[in-house]
Design a protein around this motif. Structure first.
Motif, PDB file in Angstrom:
ATOM      1  N   LYS A  84       0.833  -1.207   0.000  1.00 53.18           N
ATOM      2  CA  LYS A  84       0.000   0.000   0.000  1.00 53.18           C
ATOM      3  C   LYS A  84       0.868   1.257   0.000  1.00 53.18           C
ATOM      4  N   VAL A  85       1.893   1.268   0.844  1.00 47.12           N
ATOM      5  CA  VAL A  85       2.745   2.454   0.943  1.00 47.12           C
ATOM      6  C   VAL A  85       3.508   2.669  -0.361  1.00 47.12           C
ATOM      7  N   LEU A  86       4.042   1.590  -0.916  1.00 51.28           N
ATOM      8  CA  LEU A  86       4.763   1.723  -2.185  1.00 51.28           C
ATOM      9  C   LEU A  86       3.843   2.267  -3.276  1.00 51.28           C
ATOM     10  N   HIS A  87       2.618   1.766  -3.314  1.00 50.48           N
ATOM     11  CA  HIS A  87       1.652   2.251  -4.309  1.00 50.48           C
ATOM     12  C   HIS A  87       1.358   3.736  -4.095  1.00 50.48           C
ATOM     13  N   VAL A  88       1.114   4.128  -2.825  1.00 47.79           N
ATOM     14  CA  VAL A  88       0.794   5.528  -2.525  1.00 47.79           C
ATOM     15  C   VAL A  88       1.981   6.432  -2.847  1.00 47.79           C
ATOM     16  N   ILE A  89       3.198   6.005  -2.507  1.00 50.81           N
ATOM     17  CA  ILE A  89       4.388   6.825  -2.802  1.00 50.81           C
ATOM     18  C   ILE A  89       4.534   7.019  -4.307  1.00 50.81           C
ATOM     19  N   ARG A  90       4.391   5.953  -5.039  1.00 50.18           N
ATOM     20  CA  ARG A  90       4.526   6.064  -6.504  1.00 50.18           C
ATOM     21  C   ARG A  90       3.430   6.957  -7.094  1.00 50.18           C
TER      22      ARG A  90
END
Length: 191
Positions: A84-90
């Motif tokens: 989730k965090v990787l998706h949100v950061i990207r």
């Protein structure tokens, strides 16, 4: 012994003053002291009650925020929060106009804490407005994220080419702790 009229007045006034002194010493002063101590005790109790009321209001607010975190973003497994965090950061970096150089998640192995955390090392480049918007979006994300460190650099003074290096901390609630919290809520619901 016969007292003159003047002596009688002096004796009566002396007795009156003595009675006033005794009344003040043994009745009025203790009454006033107890009244003041009761007033101070009452004020202390009122302050305690106000503190307790604030604490209950704070508990309700924190409890609703905690429930929102559990329902909205607090994952039970590290891979879920990591993705989730990787998706949100990207997504945020793309929306803000930043170019990501690297993202490296690092799971913290601290077993003594209830909430476990994953630290993300992030390097990106972009303009000053993009960096500011990105930082604002991260801080206001519904995910349980916190910026723990960041370093900002610029090649030129105009702020068109900025580099941002930061560490983000994301927390998750392991399976056993989340179940314990749900069991506690069910018990309260049954009561």
């Amino acid at each position: 012994m016969v007292l003159s009229k003047r002596e009688k007045i002096i004796v009566i006034l002396t007795m009156l003053v003595l009675m006033i002194f005794i009344m003040d010493r043994f009745v009025v002063t203790p009454f006033m002291n107890s009244k003041e101590s009761i007033r101070l005790e009452k004020q202390g109790l009122v302050n305690e009650m106000q503190d307790a009321t604030r604490l209950f209001k704070h508990k309700k607010r924190i409890k609703s925020e905690w429930q929102e975190m559990i329902n909205g973003g607090l994952e039970k497994d590290p891979s879920g929060i990591e993705s989730k965090v990787l998706h949100v950061i990207r997504q945020l970096s793309q929306d803000c106009g930043l170019t990501i150089s690297s993202i490296k998640p690092d799971r913290n192995r601290n077993e003594s804490r209830i909430l476990k955390e994953i630290v993300f090392n992030l390097s990106c480049k972009g303009g000053m407005n993009s960096v500011g918007q990105f930082l604002w979006e991260i801080e206001n994300s519904t995910l349980p994220l916190k910026i723990t460190e960041f370093q900002l650099g610029a090649r030129e003074e105009d702020g068109r080419d900025m580099s941002l290096q930061m560490k983000l901390s994301a927390v998750y609630l392991p399976e056993e702790d989340k179940k314990g919290d749900e069991n506690e809520q069910e018990q309260k619901g049954d009561a």
